[in-house]
Design a protein around this motif. Structure first.
Motif, short mmCIF file in Angstrom:
data_model
loop_
_atom_site.label_atom_id
_atom_site.label_comp_id
_atom_site.label_asym_id
_atom_site.label_seq_id
_atom_site.Cartn_x
_atom_site.Cartn_y
_atom_site.Cartn_z
N LEU A 143 0.88 -1.19 0.00
CA LEU A 143 0.00 0.00 0.00
C LEU A 143 0.91 1.23 0.00
O LEU A 143 0.99 1.97 0.99
CB LEU A 143 -0.92 0.00 1.24
N PRO A 144 1.63 1.45 -1.10
CA PRO A 144 2.68 2.47 -1.09
C PRO A 144 2.20 3.88 -0.82
O PRO A 144 3.00 4.73 -0.43
CB PRO A 144 3.31 2.34 -2.48
N LYS A 145 0.91 4.13 -1.01
CA LYS A 145 0.43 5.50 -0.75
C LYS A 145 0.06 5.70 0.72
O LYS A 145 -0.26 6.81 1.13
CB LYS A 145 -0.77 5.81 -1.64
N ALA A 146 0.07 4.64 1.49
CA ALA A 146 -0.19 4.77 2.94
C ALA A 146 1.14 4.93 3.66
O ALA A 146 2.13 4.34 3.26
CB ALA A 146 -0.93 3.54 3.45
N ASP A 172 -1.28 6.84 7.99
CA ASP A 172 -1.75 8.00 7.24
C ASP A 172 -2.17 7.56 5.83
O ASP A 172 -1.34 7.10 5.06
CB ASP A 172 -0.56 8.98 7.17
N PHE A 173 -3.47 7.68 5.54
CA PHE A 173 -3.99 7.28 4.21
C PHE A 173 -4.21 8.48 3.30
O PHE A 173 -4.85 8.35 2.25
CB PHE A 173 -5.31 6.50 4.37
N SER A 174 -3.72 9.66 3.70
CA SER A 174 -4.04 10.86 2.91
C SER A 174 -3.46 10.78 1.50
O SER A 174 -3.97 11.42 0.58
CB SER A 174 -3.57 12.12 3.63
N GLY A 175 -2.41 10.00 1.30
CA GLY A 175 -1.79 9.86 -0.02
C GLY A 175 -2.72 9.29 -1.07
O GLY A 175 -2.44 9.39 -2.26
#
Ligand SMILES: Cc1ncc(COP(=O)(O)O)c(C=O)c1O
Length: 391
Positions: free
Chosen positions: A312-315, A329-332
């Motif tokens: 989950l590279p954007k987390a 942080d999941f804002s990505g």
């Protein structure tokens, strides 16, 4: 390892807040729960034998702590953290949330400012609001994936917002910071200079990861004790929150008198007899179990971190210094709070604590409770991956 933390123990049907309330609270009964700070491990046999011995006596009347209670408490504190407390300083309570609510009433007046550092364990803010005090937030700084205290804002807000007490969390739930001696001393210094009562909740202090050292508020210099209230409990360490064992430790006589007056007014007298017995057994017999448990949880954290970074590279995982909580942080992903919650609940079928409850600025975060067997963490991670694969 002497103890087996891999064992899956079915907790359904035990009136368990974590497992038995999915339908009632979330409208689903197929969720994997990783929300409330409650562990899925059974206490070791040596502690259970002590509790059974007490149960077998068969009489559960009123109780009060005697010497063996304070000996067990001090044995734990001195062997792990290098301090002891005078039994006279200790008041028992029905859990720390109760004690923090009561303290807000004891140490401040309606309308006074009471400070927290969000994102933070949300009952702190509730204790302030529920008692008609002004919630003053000194937002933690979040830079390069790590949290720190904004000392300039802290000083400024203390002066400008009529702050009379600070509710401080160490280690800090949910961000996992174990505050250093230097940081804690700076906070204490600002409180002392501004006549602010320093309320320190150390309920997560037994979960400290390699490379970090826990510095308790009781290790601060003596001069800070006149503003210090220390909230301590075996509730997280041994997962005995349901037994409501808590110690409110206030070295200063005048401050302690304020707490005890509020405690009397609330009508609190004796503690839970099984909570008291459990504290003695846990603190006397539980050291090795806690050491192995912390090592196990640390490995869970390493596993989850590696999995998230790979899949989950954007987390972004906030690397914790301690606790069994993982703050992510999941804002990505560029999605809204509603979509995040929908994916977590309805696609991943995970029950987490949403970031919004810890403070308005962290609506796109989630808190994971990793105090569970590794195979459960693996299952949770794989569900998470599928829920975000299309993004
Ligand atoms: C920082 C903190 N304080 C207090 C509590 C709860 O304490 P108690 O169960 O003694 O009310 C928790 C539970 O998660 C917590 O994280």
């Amino acid at each position: 390892m002497k103890y087996n933390f891999d064992e899956i123990i079915d907790r359904h049907g035990t009136d368990c807040l974590k497992y038995d309330f999915g339908m009632k609270r979330k409208g689903r009964d197929d969720l994997l729960p990783m929300w409330v700070a409650d562990m899925d491990f059974r206490l070791p046999d040596e502690i259970l034998a002590e509790l059974r011995r007490r149960v077998d006596h068969g009489i559960f009347g009123y109780t009060d702590p005697l010497d063996d209670y304070f000996e067990a408490l001090n044995c734990w504190y001195s062997s792990r953290y290098g301090f002891t407390v005078d039994p006279e300083w200790v008041t028992l309570g029905a859990g720390l949330v109760y004690a923090i609510h009561l303290s807000v009433r004891a140490f401040t007046a309606p309308g006074d400012g009471v400070m927290v550092m969000q994102p933070v364990y949300y009952p702190f803010s509730e204790a302030i609001r529920n008692n008609g005090r002004k919630l003053v937030n000194c937002q933690l700084r979040y830079e390069n994936g790590r949290y720190s205290i904004d000392f300039e804002a802290l000083e400024c807000k203390m002066r400008e917002e009529n702050v009379k007490a600070l509710v401080f969390c160490n280690p800090h739930n949910p961000v996992g910071r174990v505050w250093t001696e230097e940081e804690l001393t700076k906070v204490a210094e600002l409180c002392l200079a501004n006549d602010v009562t320093l309320m320190v909740d150390e309920i997560h202090s037994d979960f400290i990861f390699p490379g970090h050292r826990f510095f308790s508020c009781m290790n601060l210099e003596e001069k800070y004790r006149k503003i210090l209230a220390f909230y301590s409990s075996p509730g997280k360490t041994f997962n005995i929150a349901g037994l409501q064992s808590a110690n409110i430790i206030i070295p200063d006589e005048a401050l302690r008198a304020k707490y005890r007056k509020a405690n009397r007014e609330a009508g609190y007298s004796q503690a839970n007899v099984m909570g008291q017995a459990a504290l003695i057994a846990c603190y006397r017999l539980g050291a090795e179990w806690v050491d192995e448990l912390t090592a196990y949880i640390y490995e869970n954290v390493q596993y989850a971190k590696a999995f998230i970074s790979e899949n989950l590279p954007k987390a972004k995982v906030v690397d914790p210094d301690g606790t069994y909580l993982l703050w992510v942080d999941f804002s990505g992903y560029g999605i809204t709070q509603d979509e995040l919650e929908d994916r977590i609940l309805n696609r991943a079928k995970l029950w987490l604590d949403a970031g919004a409850i810890f403070g308005a600025e962290t609506a796109l975060f989630e808190r994971f409770n990793l105090a569970t067997p590794r195979s459960v963490v693996e299952e949770a991670m794989s569900r998470l991956k599928s829920a975000f694969e299309d993004l």
